[in-house]
Motif scaffolding. Structure first.
Motif, PDB file in Angstrom:
ATOM      1  N   GLY A 185       0.835  -1.201   0.000  1.00  0.00           N
ATOM      2  CA  GLY A 185       0.000   0.000   0.000  1.00  0.00           C
ATOM      3  C   GLY A 185       0.864   1.243   0.000  1.00  0.00           C
ATOM      4  O   GLY A 185       1.857   1.315   0.721  1.00  0.00           O
ATOM      5  N   ILE A 186       0.476   2.220  -0.816  1.00  0.00           N
ATOM      6  CA  ILE A 186       1.251   3.459  -0.935  1.00  0.00           C
ATOM      7  C   ILE A 186       0.346   4.670  -0.722  1.00  0.00           C
ATOM      8  O   ILE A 186      -0.663   4.832  -1.413  1.00  0.00           O
ATOM      9  N   GLY A 211       3.451   7.214   3.242  1.00  0.00           N
ATOM     10  CA  GLY A 211       3.157   6.009   4.016  1.00  0.00           C
ATOM     11  C   GLY A 211       3.234   4.779   3.124  1.00  0.00           C
ATOM     12  O   GLY A 211       2.729   4.795   2.003  1.00  0.00           O
ATOM     13  N   VAL A 212       3.881   3.735   3.616  1.00  0.00           N
ATOM     14  CA  VAL A 212       3.991   2.493   2.861  1.00  0.00           C
ATOM     15  C   VAL A 212       3.751   1.327   3.817  1.00  0.00           C
ATOM     16  O   VAL A 212       4.171   1.391   4.979  1.00  0.00           O
ATOM     17  N   ALA A 213       3.042   0.293   3.356  1.00  0.00           N
ATOM     18  CA  ALA A 213       2.794  -0.859   4.222  1.00  0.00           C
ATOM     19  C   ALA A 213       2.560  -2.100   3.375  1.00  0.00           C
ATOM     20  O   ALA A 213       2.286  -2.001   2.173  1.00  0.00           O
ATOM     21  N   ILE A 214       2.679  -3.253   4.002  1.00  0.00           N
ATOM     22  CA  ILE A 214       2.325  -4.513   3.340  1.00  0.00           C
ATOM     23  C   ILE A 214       1.260  -5.205   4.182  1.00  0.00           C
ATOM     24  O   ILE A 214       1.447  -5.415   5.379  1.00  0.00           O
ATOM     25  N   ALA A 244      -0.003  -7.786  -5.296  1.00  0.00           N
ATOM     26  CA  ALA A 244      -0.702  -6.636  -5.878  1.00  0.00           C
ATOM     27  C   ALA A 244      -0.224  -5.350  -5.208  1.00  0.00           C
ATOM     28  O   ALA A 244       0.413  -5.396  -4.155  1.00  0.00           O
ATOM     29  N   ILE A 245      -0.568  -4.227  -5.831  1.00  0.00           N
ATOM     30  CA  ILE A 245      -0.199  -2.923  -5.275  1.00  0.00           C
ATOM     31  C   ILE A 245      -1.427  -2.019  -5.231  1.00  0.00           C
ATOM     32  O   ILE A 245      -2.216  -1.973  -6.174  1.00  0.00           O
ATOM     33  N   ALA A 265      -3.204  -0.079   2.112  1.00  0.00           N
ATOM     34  CA  ALA A 265      -2.941  -1.490   1.795  1.00  0.00           C
ATOM     35  C   ALA A 265      -4.184  -2.326   2.112  1.00  0.00           C
ATOM     36  O   ALA A 265      -4.593  -3.187   1.330  1.00  0.00           O
ATOM     37  N   LEU A 266      -4.818  -2.050   3.254  1.00  0.00           N
ATOM     38  CA  LEU A 266      -6.012  -2.792   3.660  1.00  0.00           C
ATOM     39  C   LEU A 266      -7.186  -2.532   2.713  1.00  0.00           C
ATOM     40  O   LEU A 266      -7.804  -3.479   2.192  1.00  0.00           O
TER      41      LEU A 266
END
Ligand code: ATP
Ligand code: MG
Ligand code: FE
Length: 345
Positions: free
Chosen positions: A5-6, A14-17, A75-76, A310-311
């Protein structure tokens, strides 16, 4: 499904997986607050440039934290709007470039849907349906939520957002940007009985808000104190307290009304202002009286972050939604009630 997630809609990179089976695997944030503080607000051009500098290192960082290779991403998701167009483009183009290189799906998501779903990152997530109070720097909305993408707008601010009112009040009190947390801190030492500020639009039916009058009221009060030679630290704290009480009270009255009107028993709050301690306490008391429950994200996920994107992206991507090939999205203005559920898309 493991989704990167961007978030780059404003002044936070913010970046997350997020893994749909295992939950949040990694999350990193770079806040530009210090850079913009000098100017008293977000400077769009500086924001975009800084996102460009921070984004790739942050992506590397979350991959390492999750112990993953790029090739293991499924996926992104990125914030496609609303927000600053230049800032959005940085996230959108990076997401599309990476997805193309990896041969995986990519989806632009709605920033406010991200905020709205952020409480689902927590231990006991709210079940649908619920009433959501979205209170951030750019939005103040009450939404009836029946599922992913099933949103009915109940009311919203006709002028300033609650967070914006906090930020402007902070400026008037000589506090730095972003003002919400600072006004809240100052209010702690304020006397709650000294001033009483208006509770805008609470004396008539409906679920809309207005916060610009409150801002004017703050300004007038500060001027009067100054002219009387009484504007000392205590007076500033008393004004901060009166302002915070007025905002919290107004939001609480409207939430109560929204629960009564809809008959729903769950209240979700999200967005930067939902980090406010006094607001959390007041709403907890109110819902307890109604045998209802209140949900909110941890402080870190109230303000902008990659985890919520991301969620939100993961839920939609899992349902098969994606951007059309090669079509990156950056939509500065994008009303949330135009969203649809992935099943009906
Ligand atoms: P939007 O999401 O509407 O596009 P944004 O992304 O700028 O706007 P957020 O990051 O969700 O907004 O929230 C930032 C806002 O939250 C700021 O206005 C800030 O002052 C406010 N805020 C943060 N913490 C608190 C707090 N403890 N009390 C009150 N306001 C707060
Ligand atoms: Mg921000
Ligand atoms: Fe936000």
């Amino acid at each position: 499904m493991r989704v990167l997630g961007i978030e780059t809609s404003c002044d936070e990179t913010g970046v997350a997986i997020y893994d749909t089976e295992r939950g949040l695997l990694a999350d990193a944030l770079y806040s530009q607050v210090a850079m913009h503080a000098e100017y008293g607000g977000v400077v769009p051009e500086l924001a975009s440039r800084d996102h460009t500098r921070r984004l790739l290192p942050l992506i590397q960082q979350v991959l390492e934290e999750a112990g993953m290779q790029r090739s293991e991403l499924d996926a992104i998701a990125y914030t496609a709007g609303p927000g600053l167009v230049g800032a959005l483009m940085v996230g959108a183009s990076t997401a599309h470039g990476m997805a193309r290189a990896l041969g995986i799906p990519v989806l632009g998501v709605h920033h406010m849907e991200g905020h709205l779903l952020a409480p689902m990152l927590e231990e006991s997530p709210p079940a649908f349906p619920f009433v959501a109070l979205l209170v951030s720097g750019g939005h103040t909305q009450l939404v009836e939520v029946h599922g992913l993408g099933l949103y009915r707008l109940l009311g919203e601010s006709v002028d300033d957002a609650a967070g914006e009112a906090f930020d402007k009040t902070a400026k008037m009190l000589g506090l730095s940007y972003p003002g919400g947390p600072q006004v809240a801190r100052l209010a702690e030492t304020g006397n709650p009985g000294r001033f009483r500020f208006p509770r805008p639009m609470t004396d008539r039916p409906g679920l809309d808000f207005s916060f610009s009058g409150l801002k004017t009221h703050t300004l007038t009060t500060l001027r009067q104190l100054e002219q009387a030679g009484e504007l000392d630290d205590q007076a500033r704290a008393d004004v901060a307290r009166a302002f915070e009480e007025a905002v919290v009270d107004t939001l609480t009255i409207k939430c109560r009304r929204a629960l009564d009107d809809t008959g729903l028993k769950r209240l979700v709050m999200a967005g930067g202002v939902s980090a406010n301690q006094r607001l959390r306490e007041r709403l907890a008391t109110e819902v307890a009286k109604r045998n209802a429950q209140v949900f909110y994200p941890r402080g870190r996920f109230c303000t902008d972050n990659g985890a919520m994107i991301a969620l939100a992206g993961a839920l939609r991507l899992q349902a098969g939604e994606r951007d059309e090939t090669g079509q990156m999205k950056a939509v500065p203005r994008w009303p949330m009630d135009t969203l649809t559920s992935p099943a009906s898309a």
